[in-house]
Write a protein that holds these residues in place. Sequence first.
Motif, PDB file in Angstrom:
ATOM      1  N   VAL A  34       0.826  -1.208   0.000  1.00 53.63           N
ATOM      2  CA  VAL A  34       0.000   0.000   0.000  1.00 53.63           C
ATOM      3  C   VAL A  34       0.862   1.261   0.000  1.00 53.63           C
ATOM      4  N   GLU A  35       1.972   1.218   0.710  1.00 49.41           N
ATOM      5  CA  GLU A  35       2.820   2.405   0.813  1.00 49.41           C
ATOM      6  C   GLU A  35       3.631   2.676  -0.447  1.00 49.41           C
ATOM      7  N   SER A  36       4.106   1.632  -1.118  1.00 47.83           N
ATOM      8  CA  SER A  36       5.060   1.863  -2.211  1.00 47.83           C
ATOM      9  C   SER A  36       4.902   0.895  -3.378  1.00 47.83           C
ATOM     10  N   SER A  37       3.756   0.245  -3.487  1.00 46.82           N
ATOM     11  CA  SER A  37       3.553  -0.805  -4.501  1.00 46.82           C
ATOM     12  C   SER A  37       4.523  -1.957  -4.290  1.00 46.82           C
ATOM     13  N   GLY A  38       5.004  -2.105  -3.052  1.00 48.41           N
ATOM     14  CA  GLY A  38       5.808  -3.258  -2.685  1.00 48.41           C
ATOM     15  C   GLY A  38       7.295  -3.142  -2.886  1.00 48.41           C
ATOM     16  N   GLY A  39       7.750  -2.075  -3.520  1.00 47.14           N
ATOM     17  CA  GLY A  39       9.176  -1.922  -3.769  1.00 47.14           C
ATOM     18  C   GLY A  39       9.691  -0.596  -3.247  1.00 47.14           C
ATOM     19  N   LEU A  48      18.473   4.855  -6.412  1.00 42.38           N
ATOM     20  CA  LEU A  48      17.850   5.639  -5.338  1.00 42.38           C
ATOM     21  C   LEU A  48      16.583   4.989  -4.793  1.00 42.38           C
ATOM     22  N   PRO A  49      16.336   5.168  -3.493  1.00 42.43           N
ATOM     23  CA  PRO A  49      15.078   4.696  -2.920  1.00 42.43           C
ATOM     24  C   PRO A  49      13.922   5.602  -3.322  1.00 42.43           C
ATOM     25  N   LYS A  50      12.728   5.091  -3.223  1.00 43.08           N
ATOM     26  CA  LYS A  50      11.540   5.911  -3.451  1.00 43.08           C
ATOM     27  C   LYS A  50      11.408   6.933  -2.320  1.00 43.08           C
ATOM     28  N   PHE A 106      15.772  16.092   4.311  1.00 39.94           N
ATOM     29  CA  PHE A 106      15.719  14.644   4.506  1.00 39.94           C
ATOM     30  C   PHE A 106      14.633  14.259   5.519  1.00 39.94           C
ATOM     31  N   ALA A 107      14.495  15.053   6.560  1.00 44.32           N
ATOM     32  CA  ALA A 107      13.487  14.773   7.592  1.00 44.32           C
ATOM     33  C   ALA A 107      12.074  14.969   7.067  1.00 44.32           C
ATOM     34  N   SER A 108      11.931  15.714   5.980  1.00 44.64           N
ATOM     35  CA  SER A 108      10.620  16.073   5.447  1.00 44.64           C
ATOM     36  C   SER A 108      10.149  15.168   4.321  1.00 44.64           C
ATOM     37  N   ALA A 109      10.888  14.101   4.050  1.00 42.03           N
ATOM     38  CA  ALA A 109      10.491  13.140   3.017  1.00 42.03           C
ATOM     39  C   ALA A 109      10.154  11.804   3.661  1.00 42.03           C
ATOM     40  N   SER A 110       9.266  11.066   3.008  1.00 45.02           N
ATOM     41  CA  SER A 110       9.024   9.674   3.404  1.00 45.02           C
ATOM     42  C   SER A 110       9.876   8.793   2.506  1.00 45.02           C
ATOM     43  N   TRP A 111      10.366   7.680   3.075  1.00 52.20           N
ATOM     44  CA  TRP A 111      11.448   6.916   2.454  1.00 52.20           C
ATOM     45  C   TRP A 111      11.117   5.435   2.291  1.00 52.20           C
ATOM     46  N   GLY A 112      11.516   4.900   1.136  1.00 51.48           N
ATOM     47  CA  GLY A 112      11.584   3.465   0.933  1.00 51.48           C
ATOM     48  C   GLY A 112      10.267   2.736   0.812  1.00 51.48           C
ATOM     49  N   LYS A 137      19.090   3.946   1.391  1.00 51.54           N
ATOM     50  CA  LYS A 137      19.766   3.831   0.097  1.00 51.54           C
ATOM     51  C   LYS A 137      20.485   2.496  -0.051  1.00 51.54           C
ATOM     52  N   GLN A 138      20.776   1.849   1.057  1.00 55.66           N
ATOM     53  CA  GLN A 138      21.633   0.653   1.060  1.00 55.66           C
ATOM     54  C   GLN A 138      20.959  -0.563   0.457  1.00 55.66           C
ATOM     55  N   SER A 139      19.780  -0.935   0.966  1.00 56.09           N
ATOM     56  CA  SER A 139      19.150  -2.172   0.511  1.00 56.09           C
ATOM     57  C   SER A 139      17.707  -2.253   0.995  1.00 56.09           C
ATOM     58  N   ALA A 140      16.966  -3.161   0.360  1.00 56.33           N
ATOM     59  CA  ALA A 140      15.578  -3.392   0.765  1.00 56.33           C
ATOM     60  C   ALA A 140      15.510  -3.946   2.183  1.00 56.33           C
ATOM     61  N   GLU A 141      16.482  -4.782   2.541  1.00 56.61           N
ATOM     62  CA  GLU A 141      16.428  -5.377   3.881  1.00 56.61           C
ATOM     63  C   GLU A 141      16.823  -4.371   4.956  1.00 56.61           C
ATOM     64  N   ALA A 142      17.636  -3.370   4.601  1.00 52.62           N
ATOM     65  CA  ALA A 142      17.908  -2.283   5.545  1.00 52.62           C
ATOM     66  C   ALA A 142      16.641  -1.451   5.762  1.00 52.62           C
ATOM     67  N   GLN A 143      15.860  -1.265   4.713  1.00 52.37           N
ATOM     68  CA  GLN A 143      14.572  -0.589   4.863  1.00 52.37           C
ATOM     69  C   GLN A 143      13.634  -1.402   5.752  1.00 52.37           C
ATOM     70  N   LEU A 144      13.645  -2.706   5.570  1.00 53.95           N
ATOM     71  CA  LEU A 144      12.815  -3.583   6.392  1.00 53.95           C
ATOM     72  C   LEU A 144      13.221  -3.504   7.860  1.00 53.95           C
ATOM     73  N   ALA A 145      14.519  -3.448   8.124  1.00 50.90           N
ATOM     74  CA  ALA A 145      15.003  -3.357   9.504  1.00 50.90           C
ATOM     75  C   ALA A 145      14.544  -2.051  10.155  1.00 50.90           C
ATOM     76  N   ALA A 146      14.583  -0.948   9.394  1.00 50.57           N
ATOM     77  CA  ALA A 146      14.107   0.330   9.921  1.00 50.57           C
ATOM     78  C   ALA A 146      12.624   0.244  10.262  1.00 50.57           C
ATOM     79  N   PHE A 147      11.859  -0.370   9.382  1.00 55.12           N
ATOM     80  CA  PHE A 147      10.425  -0.544   9.616  1.00 55.12           C
ATOM     81  C   PHE A 147      10.171  -1.402  10.844  1.00 55.12           C
TER      82      PHE A 147
END
Length: 198
Positions: A34-39, A48-50, A106-112, A137-147
């Motif tokens: 829902v947030e990013s079409s899954g990617g 670059l990340p979304k 950077f603080a004003s954008a939504s990421w990944g 920016k590093q990887s999808a799994e780094a985004q997952l860890a942040a989430f």
Amino acid sequence: METVMNRIVSPQAWKDLADRLGVDEACLKAVAEVESSGGGFMRPPSQLPKVLFEGHVFHRQTQGRFDASHPELSYPHWDRSKYSGSVAGEWKRLDAACALDRGAAFASASWGAFQIMGFNFAMCGFDDIEAFVAAHKQSAEAQLAAFSSFIRRPGLLDALRNKDWKGFAAAYNGLGFAKNSYDTKLATAYLRFGGRSP
């Protein structure tokens, strides 16, 4: 091949996070869908990340000092018409804001993949906004860890465990979630990923 793989969360990583959090795996995937079409990344060859730049947040982050000089980037209230309509366009907006105040931009954008706002960097386990952005920016799994760190708060995690889509939508996206049918989209995506009807 490594770059391509870094863009994708592995099946094992999804399973491990679901097990750690006690959440149905389909719930986690539904949020990303829902947030990013899954990617969480732009299409190759971009690395670059979304992102989605929020000018009303930039206004708050900078106390409105760029409202007069850059009204397309800084304004007091959310305005859908300010969006560029593409991820590449959102990076142009973000880059322009970075030229004014990098940290605030950077603080004003939504990421990944999970579109987490940058100002939430501490809730995601980072010491500063630069580390948060580097991870996205590093990887999808780094985004997952942040989430995974971000949703450990009781309001979010309990709602996701209970498939309380309205409760999760309100906590994750704010009280205006109904305008975008966010809860309905989550419920639909959950079923699409193999979730069970209540």
